[in-house]
Write a protein that holds these residues in place. Structure first.
Motif, PDB file in Angstrom:
ATOM      1  N   ARG A 160       0.842  -1.192   0.000  1.00  0.00           N
ATOM      2  CA  ARG A 160       0.000   0.000   0.000  1.00  0.00           C
ATOM      3  C   ARG A 160       0.884   1.251   0.000  1.00  0.00           C
ATOM      4  N   LEU A 161       0.501   2.227  -0.801  1.00  0.00           N
ATOM      5  CA  LEU A 161       1.199   3.502  -0.814  1.00  0.00           C
ATOM      6  C   LEU A 161       0.894   4.247   0.483  1.00  0.00           C
ATOM      7  N   HIS A 167      -0.847   4.658  -8.105  1.00  0.00           N
ATOM      8  CA  HIS A 167      -0.029   3.596  -7.501  1.00  0.00           C
ATOM      9  C   HIS A 167      -0.527   2.220  -7.934  1.00  0.00           C
ATOM     10  N   ALA A 168      -1.832   2.066  -8.060  1.00  0.00           N
ATOM     11  CA  ALA A 168      -2.384   0.786  -8.493  1.00  0.00           C
ATOM     12  C   ALA A 168      -1.953   0.441  -9.917  1.00  0.00           C
ATOM     13  N   ILE A 194       4.785   9.274  -9.091  1.00  0.00           N
ATOM     14  CA  ILE A 194       4.718   7.860  -8.709  1.00  0.00           C
ATOM     15  C   ILE A 194       5.273   6.977  -9.822  1.00  0.00           C
ATOM     16  N   ALA A 195       4.969   7.321 -11.065  1.00  0.00           N
ATOM     17  CA  ALA A 195       5.468   6.529 -12.194  1.00  0.00           C
ATOM     18  C   ALA A 195       6.985   6.594 -12.302  1.00  0.00           C
ATOM     19  N   VAL A 196       7.563   7.765 -12.048  1.00  0.00           N
ATOM     20  CA  VAL A 196       9.017   7.936 -12.168  1.00  0.00           C
ATOM     21  C   VAL A 196       9.759   7.362 -10.977  1.00  0.00           C
ATOM     22  N   VAL A 197       9.273   7.672  -9.784  1.00  0.00           N
ATOM     23  CA  VAL A 197      10.025   7.363  -8.557  1.00  0.00           C
ATOM     24  C   VAL A 197       9.646   6.010  -7.963  1.00  0.00           C
ATOM     25  N   ARG A 225      -9.019  15.224  -0.896  1.00  0.00           N
ATOM     26  CA  ARG A 225      -9.719  14.047  -1.414  1.00  0.00           C
ATOM     27  C   ARG A 225      -9.255  13.713  -2.827  1.00  0.00           C
ATOM     28  N   ASN A 226      -9.124  14.721  -3.661  1.00  0.00           N
ATOM     29  CA  ASN A 226      -8.712  14.498  -5.045  1.00  0.00           C
ATOM     30  C   ASN A 226      -7.268  14.007  -5.110  1.00  0.00           C
ATOM     31  N   PHE A 227      -6.397  14.602  -4.316  1.00  0.00           N
ATOM     32  CA  PHE A 227      -4.990  14.194  -4.318  1.00  0.00           C
ATOM     33  C   PHE A 227      -4.854  12.724  -3.923  1.00  0.00           C
ATOM     34  N   VAL A 228      -5.499  12.334  -2.839  1.00  0.00           N
ATOM     35  CA  VAL A 228      -5.375  10.950  -2.371  1.00  0.00           C
ATOM     36  C   VAL A 228      -5.965   9.984  -3.392  1.00  0.00           C
ATOM     37  N   SER A 229      -7.085  10.348  -3.996  1.00  0.00           N
ATOM     38  CA  SER A 229      -7.717   9.487  -4.995  1.00  0.00           C
ATOM     39  C   SER A 229      -6.823   9.287  -6.203  1.00  0.00           C
ATOM     40  N   VAL A 230      -6.213  10.366  -6.695  1.00  0.00           N
ATOM     41  CA  VAL A 230      -5.322  10.270  -7.846  1.00  0.00           C
ATOM     42  C   VAL A 230      -4.088   9.446  -7.484  1.00  0.00           C
ATOM     43  N   ALA A 231      -3.545   9.686  -6.293  1.00  0.00           N
ATOM     44  CA  ALA A 231      -2.345   8.956  -5.881  1.00  0.00           C
ATOM     45  C   ALA A 231      -2.614   7.454  -5.755  1.00  0.00           C
ATOM     46  N   ARG A 232      -3.747   7.109  -5.160  1.00  0.00           N
ATOM     47  CA  ARG A 232      -4.071   5.673  -5.001  1.00  0.00           C
ATOM     48  C   ARG A 232      -4.248   5.011  -6.372  1.00  0.00           C
ATOM     49  N   ALA A 233      -4.961   5.679  -7.262  1.00  0.00           N
ATOM     50  CA  ALA A 233      -5.194   5.099  -8.594  1.00  0.00           C
ATOM     51  C   ALA A 233      -3.876   4.967  -9.366  1.00  0.00           C
TER      52      ALA A 233
END
Length: 202
Positions: A3-4, A199-200, A162-165, A189-197
């Motif tokens: 999990r991120l 990372h998946a 996330i894609a690079v690092v 809310r938007n930041f966490v949603s984008v980050a989770r998606a």
């Protein structure tokens, strides 16, 4: 895939804590630095920290603190982590068992990968300023341990970061503020949603 780990930093109100928790953050950060618009006194932090639910990690964040400042904040917040520049941590005394999150900066030299701690935060030269860290430098270090990427992240660039690092964790502060020092629930809310998606997909 693990999990991120997501930390929302610089929270100053129970409402901001509630927004971070509702969005799915893993940790919340409290800043103890007088020059920051996100600064908390130990007294204010004690009341706000009481709003953090079980299972959400609390991080006390410092920049060049005195021992007294660290002691007061730890007493107030009982943090899971103390975050400060690695050089500052080297000169501070911590309670037995206190976990620390050393900060290294991509605009200056840092230890060789073999000498880095298991978990560390990689930041730009200026904390809380929206200045982006060097992602390529971060990518070279992420295999050494649990790298938490900070510095200039927001919903528009976190997917690329996330894609690079491919970090263990990410840390956001100014990127989820409507005005400097004021957190915005929708942006969190938007930041966490984008980050989770993102990372998946990584």
């Amino acid at each position: 895939m693990s999990r991120l780990w997501i930390k929302v930093c610089g929270l100053r109100t129970p409402e901001a804590i509630a927004a971070a928790v509702a969005a799915g953050a893993d940790a919340v950060g409290f800043v103890f630095h007088a020059a920051s618009p996100r600064n908390l006194t130990a007294t204010d932090a004690r009341a706000i920290a009481a709003a953090v639910p079980q299972g959400i990690e609390k991080v006390a964040v410092f920049l060049h603190p005195s021992q007294a400042e660290v002691d007061a904040a730890i007493d107030a917040v009982h943090p899971d982590w103390v975050q400060a520049d690695a050089a500052d941590l080297a000169g501070l005394r911590m309670p037995a068992g206190q976990r620390v999150l050393p900060v290294y900066r991509t605009d200056r030299s840092f230890p060789s990968p073999a000498d880095l701690p298991r978990r560390f935060l990689l930041e730009s030269g200026r904390s809380g300023s929206g200045e982006r860290a060097d992602w390529n430098a971060a990518a070279r270090l992420n295999a050494t341990g649990e790298l938490v990427l900070a510095g200039g992240l927001d919903a528009t660039n976190v997917a690329d970061a996330i894609a690079v690092v491919r970090p263990f964790g990410i840390d956001v502060s100014s990127g989820v503020e409507s005005i400097r020092g004021v957190k915005d629930a929708a942006l969190i809310r938007n930041f966490v949603s984008v980050a989770r998606a993102s990372h998946a997909r990584a």
